[in-house]
Design an enzyme around this catalytic site. Structure first.
Site, short mmCIF file in Angstrom:
data_model
loop_
_atom_site.label_atom_id
_atom_site.label_comp_id
_atom_site.label_asym_id
_atom_site.label_seq_id
_atom_site.Cartn_x
_atom_site.Cartn_y
_atom_site.Cartn_z
N CYS A 286 50.73 17.34 14.51
CA CYS A 286 49.68 16.39 14.91
C CYS A 286 48.79 15.89 13.77
O CYS A 286 48.52 14.68 13.72
CB CYS A 286 48.85 16.95 16.06
SG CYS A 286 48.62 18.72 16.08
N ARG A 315 55.85 28.75 11.73
CA ARG A 315 54.77 29.57 12.27
C ARG A 315 55.14 31.03 12.05
O ARG A 315 56.26 31.44 12.32
CB ARG A 315 54.57 29.32 13.77
CG ARG A 315 54.21 27.88 14.09
CD ARG A 315 54.03 27.68 15.58
NE ARG A 315 53.83 26.27 15.89
CZ ARG A 315 53.71 25.79 17.12
NH1 ARG A 315 53.77 26.62 18.16
NH2 ARG A 315 53.54 24.50 17.33
N GLN A 333 60.10 20.59 16.44
CA GLN A 333 59.27 20.30 17.61
C GLN A 333 59.40 18.82 17.94
O GLN A 333 59.18 17.98 17.07
CB GLN A 333 57.81 20.64 17.30
CG GLN A 333 56.87 20.45 18.46
CD GLN A 333 56.61 21.72 19.23
OE1 GLN A 333 57.52 22.52 19.41
NE2 GLN A 333 55.40 21.93 19.67
N ASP A 335 57.71 16.40 19.03
CA ASP A 335 56.36 15.94 19.31
C ASP A 335 56.29 14.43 19.53
O ASP A 335 57.13 13.68 19.05
CB ASP A 335 55.45 16.24 18.11
CG ASP A 335 54.79 17.60 18.21
OD1 ASP A 335 54.44 17.99 19.32
OD2 ASP A 335 54.64 18.26 17.17
N HIS A 337 52.68 11.70 19.65
CA HIS A 337 51.23 11.56 19.72
C HIS A 337 50.91 10.15 20.15
O HIS A 337 51.37 9.19 19.54
CB HIS A 337 50.60 11.92 18.37
CG HIS A 337 50.90 13.33 17.97
ND1 HIS A 337 51.87 13.65 17.04
CD2 HIS A 337 50.39 14.51 18.41
CE1 HIS A 337 51.93 14.96 16.93
NE2 HIS A 337 51.05 15.51 17.75
N LYS A 416 45.47 20.81 29.12
CA LYS A 416 46.87 20.38 29.08
C LYS A 416 47.54 20.58 30.43
O LYS A 416 47.08 21.36 31.27
CB LYS A 416 47.63 21.16 28.00
CG LYS A 416 47.62 22.67 28.19
CD LYS A 416 48.39 23.37 27.07
CE LYS A 416 48.37 24.88 27.28
NZ LYS A 416 49.27 25.60 26.37
N HIS A 462 48.78 14.64 22.99
CA HIS A 462 49.89 15.37 22.36
C HIS A 462 50.89 15.67 23.47
O HIS A 462 50.49 16.10 24.56
CB HIS A 462 49.42 16.71 21.78
CG HIS A 462 48.24 16.64 20.88
ND1 HIS A 462 48.31 16.93 19.54
CD2 HIS A 462 46.94 16.33 21.11
CE1 HIS A 462 47.11 16.81 18.98
NE2 HIS A 462 46.25 16.45 19.93
#
Length: 587
Positions: A286, A315, A333, A335, A337, A416, A462
Site C-alpha cells: 500500500c 514478512r 499479494q 493487492d 488500492h 474491513k 485496500h
C-alpha cells in the site's frame, strides 16, 4: 444439554454453544488425566478452539509427551468420564486465588492472575481432585463427555512469546456425539490425503529447502498454475476498470514510519542499510501505491482510480509457525488500492464485493462475511472510524448480504470486510478483504481537485481477492485434491500409448494437442498400461487421459478417459475443440 455457569446456576446450553462447552470440558478432563499420569506437570492455557481444544503443559526435565502416549492419556480420560465426577464452580478474591494457585504449584496460573484487571472476577472449576482457573461454562458431570480424541502434539511458547519457555501443546477434539466425532476424524484423514505439501511434491508444484526456510520455490508445474491464476486475475481486473502498477521491493524506513507500518508492524519487517540509511523490504504494497497516486495532481473526474498490484512482499514469521504455502515469509499479494471520492464509496465497495464473489464462485467456494471493527492498536479519530464502519455497513446492507461483526479485529488504519471461504472439506480460510482507510491519505497528504477548485482528500480502499497467491494455491491444491479444473491443470491431457506399436501415433496426437494450445504430456515408457493409468491418476491428476492402442491407430481416433474413469471413443479434432472451449471459458 445442561451446563454449569460461573455464577453457579445450571441451565440448558444454547445449541450453537454445545460443541464449544464440550471441548472446553474435554480440555479440563485431559489436563486432569495428564496430571494423574505426570504429577509434576504444570499447566498454562487450555482453551476450546474452532477445531477442538488444546492444553499447554510444562513438563519436568527429562519427561515428554508424544503421540505414543496418547492411548494412555485417553484411557485415563475415559476413566475420569466413567467416574462421573461433578463439575463445581467457586469464586475467590484475588489474594486467595493467588494463594490457592501457589499452594497447588500452578505458577502459570499465578502469572495469569497478575495479567487480569484489578476488578476481574476470578472463578475456578473443579472436578474431583482437579481445579482449574476458568470462566466456564462447563458440563455438569464428566460422564456427559461422550466423544473425544487426542490429535497431535507440538511446541508452544508461553503467551506466544519466543522469549518465554517452550511448552508442550497437546491437541484434541471433542463432540457431543460419537457420530460427529467419526465424521470429523474422517475429514481429518481426507485432509491428510489432500495435504498440499504432499501433493505439491508429487505433482512437482513447489518445494521448500532448508537453505531458504519459509521461502517457497515454484517448479515448472507450479509456475503454470500460478501464471494461469494471474492471467485470470489480470483479465477480470481489466474488465472491471483496474490499471496495474508495480512498486519497489525496498523503500526507505521513513516511508513506513509515515504510513504507520513501522510502529505497528516492525517486528514482522526485514530491513537493510543502503548508503548509511535504513531501508525496509516491503511487507505490504500500500505505501508504494500511495506514492504512485501522489506522483502527480488529480482531478475529481479521474476518481475512482483502481490500481492493482501483484506485489512480492516479505514478512517475518517464526520458524516454528511456517507451514508449506499456508505460512511463508515471502508471497505475492494480489493487492489493489482504490482512491475514491466520498460520494463513490458505497458503489466502489459494492463493486469490490461483487468482483471477489465472482472469483470465489469460479472455484466453487462458498463463504461468509465478517465486518471487523476498530482494534485497540489503531490510529485515527473516533469520527473517521465511525464514518468508515458506517460506509462498510451501508455497502453490505445494499448488497443484502448477511454478515457477522468481529469486534476489534480491523486493521490499525481502518475497518474491513473479510471473506471467509469454505473449501470442499468444510474448512474456512480468510482470503479476500476490503479495508477502508482514512488514515494513509491523511498521513501522506493525498489530494484531488474538486469541481469547485477546492482541494479534497480521497478515501483509500485496500482490497485483495486471492490474498497471498501462494496460500491460495495451497488452498486450491487441497480443495481439489490436486485434480484442478482443466484451465488450471498443469497437465491437461496425458497421452498413454498401450505399447511400442502405438507410440508414434501417441507422439503425433501429443504434437497436435500441443499445437492447439493444450498442455499435453506423452508417457513413452515401456510400462504396462495399467501402471501408466494408475500413475497418471495418482500423480499427474490430469482431467483427461488418452489411451491409444493398435485399435485407435487403425481407426485414426482416440479413447478418452475422464475423471469419472469412464472411457469412450472420440475423434481427435472434436476432442481438441471441446477441451479448448472448456479452457477458454474456464469451466
Amino acid at each position: 444439554m445442561k451446563v454449569l455457569y460461573n455464577d453457579g446456576h445450571v441451565d440448558e446450553c444454547p445449541a450453537d454453544e454445545v460443541t464449544h462447552v464440550v471441548r472446553h470440558s474435554a480440555a479440563h478432563i485431559m489436563a486432569q488425566a495428564v496430571k494423574r499420569l505426570y504429577p509434576e506437570a504444570d499447566f498454562a492455557y487450555g482453551p476450546a478452539t474452532d477445531n477442538g481444544f488444546y492444553y499447554d503443559i510444562d513438563l519436568p526435565e527429562g519427561q515428554k509427551i508424544s503421540e505414543e502416549d496418547f492411548p494412555a492419556i485417553e484411557a485415563e480420560m475415559k476413566k475420569i468420564v466413567k467416574e462421573n465426577l461433578k463439575f463445581q464452580v467457586f469464586e475467590l478474591p484475588r489474594a486467595e486465588a493467588i494463594a490457592l494457585m501457589e499452594e497447588r504449584g500452578e505458577k502459570y496460573k499465578v502469572e495469569h492472575i497478575g495479567d487480569l484487571d484489578e476488578d476481574a472476577r476470578i472463578t475456578f472449576y473443579q472436578q474431583g481432585e482437579y481445579i482449574d482457573m476458568c470462566v466456564g461454562p462447563h458440563l455438569t458431570y464428566t460422564k456427559a463427555l461422550k466423544a473425544f480424541k487426542l490429535t497431535g502434539v507440538s511446541g508452544a511458547y508461553w503467551k506466544g512469546d519466543k522469549d518465554n519457555k517452550m511448552l508442550t501443546r497437546v491437541n484434541g477434539t471433542a463432540f457431543a456425539t460419537k457420530e460427529e466425532l467419526d465424521e470429523h476424524l474422517r475429514l481429518l484423514e481426507e485432509a491428510k490425503k489432500r495435504d498440499h505439501r504432499k501433493i505439491g511434491r508429487e505433482m512437482d508444484i513447489f518445494m521448500m529447502r532448508d537453505e531458504a526456510p519459509g521461502f517457497p520455490f515454484f517448479l515448472p508445474n507450479g509456475m503454470i498454475l500460478k501464471n494461469e491464476l494471474l492471467s485470470y486475475w489480470r483479465e477480470i481486473h481489466h474488465k472491471a476498470g483496474y490499471v496495474e502498477i508495480s512498486t519497489p521491493q525496498i523503500m526507505s524506513k521513513h516511508l513506513w514510519e509515515t504510513s504507520g507500518h513501522w510502529d505497528h508492524y516492525k517486528d514482522n519487517m526485514y530491513s537493510t542499510v543502503i548508503d548509511d540509511e535504513e531501508y525496509c523490504i516491503k511487507p505490504m504494497n500500500c505505501p508504494g501505491g500511495v506514492l504512485v497516486y501522489k506522483s502527480r495532481p488529480h482531478s475529481y473526474r479521474e476518481l475512482p482510480i483502481r490500481a492493482g498490484e501483484i506485489g512480492l512482499v516479505h514478512r517475518h514469521e517464526m520458524r516454528g509457525a511456517l507451514h508449506g504455502l499456508f505460512r511463508v515469509r515471502c508471497f505475492n499479494q494480489d493487492d489493489a488500492h482504490l482512491f475514491v471520492r466520498p460520494d463513490q464509496l458505497t458503489d466502489e465497495i459494492v463493486g469490490v464485493v461483487n468482483l471477489i464473489d465472482s472469483v470465489y464462485q469460479k472455484f466453487g467456494f462458498t463463504y461468509h462475511l465478517e465486518l471487523s471493527t476498530r482494534p485497540e492498536d489503531s490510529m485515527g479519530s473516533d469520527e473517521d472510524w465511525e464514518r468508515a464502519e458506517a460506509g462498510l455497513r451501508e455497502a453490505l446492507e445494499r448488497l443484502g448480504k448477511e454478515y457477522v461483526v468481529n469486534e476489534g479485529d480491523g486493521a490499525f488504519y481502518g475497518p474491513k470486510i473479510d471473506f471467509h471461504l469454505e473449501d470442499s472439506l468444510g474448512r474456512t480460510w480468510q482470503c479476500g478483504t476490503v479495508q477502508l482507510d482514512f488514515q494513509m491519505p491523511l498521513n501522506f497528504d493525498l489530494e484531488y481537485t474538486d469541481a469547485d477548485g477546492s482541494k479534497k482528500r480521497p478515501i483509500m480502499l485496500h482490497r485483495v481477492c486471492f490474498g497471498s497467491i501462494e496460500r491460495f494455491i495451497g488452498i486450491l491444491i487441497e480443495h481439489f485434491a490436486g485434480k484442478f479444473p482443466t484451465w488450471l491443470a498443469p497437465c491437461q491431457v496425458k497421452v498413454l500409448p498401450v505399447s511400442e506399436k502405438s507410440r508414434d501415433y501417441a507422439l503425433e496426437v501429443t504434437a497436435k494437442l500441443d499445437a492447439a494450445g493444450i498442455r499435453a504430456v506423452c508417457d513413452e515408457r515401456d510400462e504396462k498400461i495399467g501402471y501408466k493409468i494408475r500413475e497418471a491418476r495418482n500423480i499427474d491428476r490430469p482431467p483427461y487421459m488418452l489411451i491409444l492402442g493398435e485399435q485407435e491407430v487403425e481407426a485414426g481416433n482416440i479413447s478418452v478417459r475422464d475423471r469419472s474413469n469412464e472411457t469412450h471413443a472420440a475423434e481427435l479434432d472434436e476432442f481438441i475443440a471441446s477441451v479448448r472451449e472448456e479452457i477458454a471459458t474456464r469451466r
